[in-house]
Write an enzyme that holds these catalytic residues in place. Structure first.
Site, PDB file in Angstrom:
ATOM      1  N   ARG A  77      47.739  36.927  45.350  1.00 38.87           N
ATOM      2  CA  ARG A  77      49.114  37.254  44.978  1.00 38.87           C
ATOM      3  C   ARG A  77      49.709  38.123  46.053  1.00 38.87           C
ATOM      4  O   ARG A  77      49.025  38.986  46.624  1.00 38.87           O
ATOM      5  CB  ARG A  77      49.155  38.014  43.655  1.00 38.87           C
ATOM      6  N   SER A 141      39.095  42.268  46.793  1.00 39.80           N
ATOM      7  CA  SER A 141      38.097  42.434  45.725  1.00 39.80           C
ATOM      8  C   SER A 141      36.689  42.028  46.131  1.00 39.80           C
ATOM      9  O   SER A 141      36.031  41.228  45.449  1.00 39.80           O
ATOM     10  CB  SER A 141      38.530  41.620  44.506  1.00 39.80           C
ATOM     11  N   ASP A 194      39.885  46.186  44.110  1.00 41.10           N
ATOM     12  CA  ASP A 194      40.736  45.993  42.917  1.00 41.10           C
ATOM     13  C   ASP A 194      40.447  47.027  41.814  1.00 41.10           C
ATOM     14  O   ASP A 194      41.337  47.365  41.032  1.00 41.10           O
ATOM     15  CB  ASP A 194      40.624  44.557  42.356  1.00 41.10           C
TER      16      ASP A 194
HETATM   17  C1  BGC Z   1      33.176  42.321  43.970  1.00 41.51           C
HETATM   18  C2  BGC Z   1      33.940  43.607  43.747  1.00 41.51           C
HETATM   19  C3  BGC Z   1      35.147  43.340  42.854  1.00 41.51           C
HETATM   20  C4  BGC Z   1      34.735  42.637  41.584  1.00 41.51           C
HETATM   21  C5  BGC Z   1      35.912  42.337  40.670  1.00 41.51           C
HETATM   22  C6  BGC Z   1      32.881  41.634  42.647  1.00 41.51           C
HETATM   23  O1  BGC Z   1      32.294  40.385  42.890  1.00 41.51           O
HETATM   24  O2  BGC Z   1      31.965  42.575  44.654  1.00 41.51           O
HETATM   25  O3  BGC Z   1      34.352  44.163  44.977  1.00 41.51           O
HETATM   26  O4  BGC Z   1      35.740  44.584  42.565  1.00 41.51           O
HETATM   27  O5  BGC Z   1      34.081  41.422  41.917  1.00 41.51           O
HETATM   28  O6  BGC Z   1      36.877  41.579  41.288  1.00 41.51           O
END
Ligand code: BGC
Length: 470
Positions: A77, A141, A194
């Protein structure tokens, strides 16, 4: 969770045992979780526990017009957020699904595509951009070692992404180079996870929140920690300059259990892990988050079908081979949204389930098949909720938050929490089992973070500008 007399009783008994997570198992697992959190704060080879360069939380009075992007597990996004103070904001955003080819192809191509999407967004929503340079908060993320608020080395991909060419590289620089090549007048000035975004966005509206969690495609948590507890960074290090002695930590808790073997894995968990792009990694995430719990459910349906335990009564013949099962035999062709729809089927004859199996895989189901299928979804998702509560309880205990006078506010975002039927109820039920219902009611608020990644990215960019000015 209950089944009617129609469901296949032997299958129910066998699977209930395999996916059991009894109340008596909570205490030991919470203690182990706390141990792994502490280990991660003290040395490198444990749970990542990544120190961020975010040292302060927003007051809710921040104002400004800021861009952010949210590169997650399923979608990209691009957002323009107007923070208007008093905890209020307005957000305009555009969303694109990240294709399988982009997830599995070279990382450089993924970032070039992201820069194209930023350009597309600017052309529609920021026509006046020629007049100034926009700061952009990048919510990314995936696990990154932060070297500054706007520098982060990708440690590894998760959630099925595979672009190995960018592992070990600074993802901000890669994106900034692509932005500059398109002359977009945008500077990526903050990189956050995130979960950090979720925490910042929740605090903006609800001051006092110290924990941000994602239960979505993946799972993770960020929280506010005392710098004196983060013994793996030393005074004088670049990321040891917090004016408040506090620092946000991106736990990357999906890695809980990777080395300790503490998680109660059954044959389906072991098979899922062995066939994943990262065997032995993200073991907690593989029992908790949307991408994996739906894959666990698919693998159970598939296994029962191959054993001749499902789809036999209705079709009048045993289904024995993958060729009879269509997409049900293919990894990750059944997602969290589908699983939620099956579990949420409240019709008398479970017509949603009937239709899904008939139209998606050309499989006929009997009433007992359908009840068994629904029960399997409930089993797997309620185990996920209980394990999720273990992580939350461990953090609350580690930080001794219940002994403080204030309410414990936990900001949560992600499709599992926001959309999956009964997940929130099961999570709250599990917290009641770990603490007690009166304490949970009086002291713990689980708050639905409103657009954590988008707004959180904008707040991070704001705080980064402020930090730089000081
Ligand atoms: C990632 C994290 C992320 C989480 C939620 C995980 O697979 O390693 O960095 O915060 O997913 O999106």
């Amino acid at each position: 969770m209950s089944t009617s007399s129609h469901a296949h009783p032997e299958i129910i008994a066998r699977l209930t045992k395999a996916f059991a997570f009894p109340i008596s198992a909570y205490d030991a697992l919470v203690e182990q979780f706390i141990r792994e959190l502490k280990e991660g704060l003290s040395h490198e080879k444990a749970m990542p526990m990544i120190p961020t360069f975010v040292y302060e939380l927003p007051s809710g009075k921040e104002t400004g017009d800021i861009l952010s992007l949210d590169l997650g597990g399923t979608n990209l996004r691009v957002c323009r957020t107007t923070l208007s103070g008093k905890g209020e904001f307005a957000i305009t955003h555009k969303k694109w699904t990240i294709s399988d080819a982009l997830k599995k192809g070279p990382g450089k191509d993924l970032f070039a595509w992201v820069a194209d999407r930023i350009e597309e967004f600017l052309d529609t929503h920021c026509k006046e951009r020629a007049h100034g340079n926009y700061p952009l908060g990048m919510t990314f993320s995936f696990p990154c070692e932060q070297l500054d608020i706007n520098v982060g080395k990708l440690l590894n991909w998760t959630k099925g992404f595979r672009g190995t060419d960018v592992i070990g590289q600074d993802v901000v620089k890669i994106l900034q180079d692509q932005i500059d090549a398109r002359k977009l007048n945008v500077t990526v000035n903050a990189l956050i996870n995130d979960t950090v975004g979720t925490l910042l966005a929740t605090t903006y509206k609800h001051p006092g929140c110290e924990i941000g969690i994602i239960f979505g495609t993946g799972t993770n948590c960020a929280y506010l920690e005392n710098q004196s507890e983060i013994t793996k960074i030393k005074p004088g290090a670049a990321n040891y300059t917090s004016p408040s002695n506090m620092q946000l930590i991106n736990t990357e808790w999906g890695a809980f259990g990777n080395t300790s073997g503490a998680l109660p894995a059954n044959e389906y968990d072991l098979r899922l892990d062995a066939r994943s792009s990262q065997p032995g990694k993200q073991l907690y995430e593989k029992m908790v988050s949307g991408l994996y719990i739906s894959e666990l459910a698919r693998s159970v349906f598939h296994d029962l079908a191959l054993k001749g335990e499902l789809f036999v009564e209705a079709s009048g013949k045993e289904v024995k081979a993958d060729k009879d099962l269509g997409d049900l035999a293919i990894k990750e062709r059944f997602d969290g949204a589908m699983m939620g729809a099956l579990e949420g089927d409240e019709t008398a004859h479970l017509e949603v389930i009937e239709q899904h199996f008939r139209t998606s895989y050309n499989l006929q189901t009997s009433q007992s098949d359908r009840e068994t299928i629904k029960y399997i979804c409930q089993l797997i998702s309620s185990r996920a909720a209980r394990l999720s509560a273990v992580g939350i309880a461990a953090l609350i205990k580690k930080r001794e938050l219940l002994s403080k006078p204030d309410q414990v506010i936990v900001g949560i975002d992600g499709s599992l929490f926001n959309k999956y039927p009964h997940f929130r109820k099961h999570l709250e039920g599990a917290l009641n089992e770990i603490f007690d219902a009166a304490t949970v009611k009086a002291k713990i608020s689980l708050i639905n973070a409103e657009d954590g990644s988008g707004v959180g990215g904008a707040i991070a960019a704001y705080l980064a500008c402020k930090q730089k000015r000081h």
